[in-house]
Design a protein around this motif. Sequence first.
Motif, PDB file in Angstrom:
ATOM      1  N   PHE A  59      46.939  63.135 -11.255  1.00 47.64           N
ATOM      2  CA  PHE A  59      45.614  62.961 -10.677  1.00 47.64           C
ATOM      3  C   PHE A  59      45.120  64.251 -10.047  1.00 47.64           C
ATOM      4  O   PHE A  59      45.921  65.040  -9.529  1.00 47.64           O
ATOM      5  N   VAL A  60      43.797  64.449 -10.079  1.00 44.08           N
ATOM      6  CA  VAL A  60      43.155  65.543  -9.358  1.00 44.08           C
ATOM      7  C   VAL A  60      42.345  64.902  -8.236  1.00 44.08           C
ATOM      8  O   VAL A  60      41.527  64.007  -8.487  1.00 44.08           O
ATOM      9  N   ILE A  61      42.591  65.357  -7.015  1.00 40.74           N
ATOM     10  CA  ILE A  61      41.903  64.821  -5.832  1.00 40.74           C
ATOM     11  C   ILE A  61      40.989  65.899  -5.286  1.00 40.74           C
ATOM     12  O   ILE A  61      41.409  67.045  -5.096  1.00 40.74           O
ATOM     13  N   GLU A  62      39.737  65.539  -5.053  1.00 40.65           N
ATOM     14  CA  GLU A  62      38.780  66.450  -4.446  1.00 40.65           C
ATOM     15  C   GLU A  62      38.639  66.075  -2.976  1.00 40.65           C
ATOM     16  O   GLU A  62      38.358  64.922  -2.646  1.00 40.65           O
ATOM     17  N   ARG A  63      38.855  67.070  -2.120  1.00 39.73           N
ATOM     18  CA  ARG A  63      38.743  66.854  -0.680  1.00 39.73           C
ATOM     19  C   ARG A  63      37.693  67.823  -0.131  1.00 39.73           C
ATOM     20  O   ARG A  63      37.864  69.035  -0.215  1.00 39.73           O
ATOM     21  N   GLU A  64      36.609  67.282   0.408  1.00 42.54           N
ATOM     22  CA  GLU A  64      35.588  68.119   1.017  1.00 42.54           C
ATOM     23  C   GLU A  64      36.011  68.480   2.431  1.00 42.54           C
ATOM     24  O   GLU A  64      36.146  67.604   3.284  1.00 42.54           O
ATOM     25  N   ILE A  65      36.234  69.766   2.652  1.00 42.72           N
ATOM     26  CA  ILE A  65      36.661  70.265   3.957  1.00 42.72           C
ATOM     27  C   ILE A  65      35.843  71.530   4.233  1.00 42.72           C
ATOM     28  O   ILE A  65      36.206  72.620   3.760  1.00 42.72           O
ATOM     29  N   PRO A  66      34.716  71.384   4.931  1.00 42.75           N
ATOM     30  CA  PRO A  66      33.891  72.557   5.200  1.00 42.75           C
ATOM     31  C   PRO A  66      34.712  73.685   5.834  1.00 42.75           C
ATOM     32  O   PRO A  66      35.485  73.464   6.757  1.00 42.75           O
ATOM     33  N   GLY A  67      34.571  74.885   5.273  1.00 40.13           N
ATOM     34  CA  GLY A  67      35.300  76.028   5.792  1.00 40.13           C
ATOM     35  C   GLY A  67      36.740  76.115   5.345  1.00 40.13           C
ATOM     36  O   GLY A  67      37.507  76.923   5.874  1.00 40.13           O
ATOM     37  N   ALA A  68      37.130  75.316   4.365  1.00 35.58           N
ATOM     38  CA  ALA A  68      38.532  75.313   3.917  1.00 35.58           C
ATOM     39  C   ALA A  68      39.010  76.706   3.535  1.00 35.58           C
ATOM     40  O   ALA A  68      40.154  77.072   3.806  1.00 35.58           O
ATOM     41  N   ASP A  95      48.583  79.599   9.103  1.00 34.68           N
ATOM     42  CA  ASP A  95      49.218  78.605   9.981  1.00 34.68           C
ATOM     43  C   ASP A  95      48.582  77.228   9.812  1.00 34.68           C
ATOM     44  O   ASP A  95      49.281  76.208   9.809  1.00 34.68           O
ATOM     45  N   GLU A  96      47.258  77.203   9.669  1.00 38.00           N
ATOM     46  CA  GLU A  96      46.569  75.918   9.481  1.00 38.00           C
ATOM     47  C   GLU A  96      46.936  75.295   8.141  1.00 38.00           C
ATOM     48  O   GLU A  96      47.183  74.080   8.063  1.00 38.00           O
ATOM     49  N   SER A 149      47.806  72.660  -4.871  1.00 42.00           N
ATOM     50  CA  SER A 149      46.402  72.517  -4.495  1.00 42.00           C
ATOM     51  C   SER A 149      45.689  73.850  -4.635  1.00 42.00           C
ATOM     52  O   SER A 149      46.301  74.918  -4.519  1.00 42.00           O
ATOM     53  N   TYR A 150      44.376  73.763  -4.861  1.00 39.78           N
ATOM     54  CA  TYR A 150      43.509  74.927  -4.933  1.00 39.78           C
ATOM     55  C   TYR A 150      42.552  74.860  -3.749  1.00 39.78           C
ATOM     56  O   TYR A 150      41.860  73.856  -3.568  1.00 39.78           O
ATOM     57  N   VAL A 151      42.523  75.916  -2.949  1.00 39.65           N
ATOM     58  CA  VAL A 151      41.645  75.969  -1.785  1.00 39.65           C
ATOM     59  C   VAL A 151      40.432  76.821  -2.158  1.00 39.65           C
ATOM     60  O   VAL A 151      40.579  77.979  -2.567  1.00 39.65           O
ATOM     61  N   THR A 152      39.242  76.242  -2.036  1.00 39.13           N
ATOM     62  CA  THR A 152      37.996  76.970  -2.275  1.00 39.13           C
ATOM     63  C   THR A 152      37.240  77.052  -0.951  1.00 39.13           C
ATOM     64  O   THR A 152      37.775  76.675   0.097  1.00 39.13           O
ATOM     65  N   ASP A 153      36.029  77.567  -0.984  1.00 41.97           N
ATOM     66  CA  ASP A 153      35.282  77.755   0.254  1.00 41.97           C
ATOM     67  C   ASP A 153      35.178  76.489   1.101  1.00 41.97           C
ATOM     68  O   ASP A 153      35.453  76.515   2.295  1.00 41.97           O
ATOM     69  N   ASP A 154      34.782  75.379   0.476  1.00 39.10           N
ATOM     70  CA  ASP A 154      34.536  74.156   1.232  1.00 39.10           C
ATOM     71  C   ASP A 154      35.242  72.925   0.683  1.00 39.10           C
ATOM     72  O   ASP A 154      34.903  71.796   1.056  1.00 39.10           O
TER      73      ASP A 154
END
Length: 90
Positions: free
Chosen positions: A4-13, A19-20, A44-49
């Motif tokens: 599965f691919v999960i999209e998580r909206e996290i402003p400022g990710a 550390d975070e 996981s892939y971290v993008t801007d948001d």
Amino acid sequence: MPKFVIEREIPGAGNLSGDELQSISQKSCAVLNELGPQVQWVHSYVTDDKIYCVYIAEDENLVRKHAQMGGFPVNSVAQVRSTIDPTTAD
């Protein structure tokens, strides 16, 4: 098991510190240990948001349960049906 691919909206990710990101990863792994081997985090892939996570799980419900237990947002969950890459063109 399905992937599965999960999209998580996290402003400022994209601005999260090392550390975070480590703290988030530790929380995710702790929840996975509780749930057992029927759900696994691949990467996981971290993008801007947003953060896009790839999981292997028996079903979508386990992916959502992991998110609920960990306090992680879930904007969408999609089952991977196949993968392609440049070699698919050959």
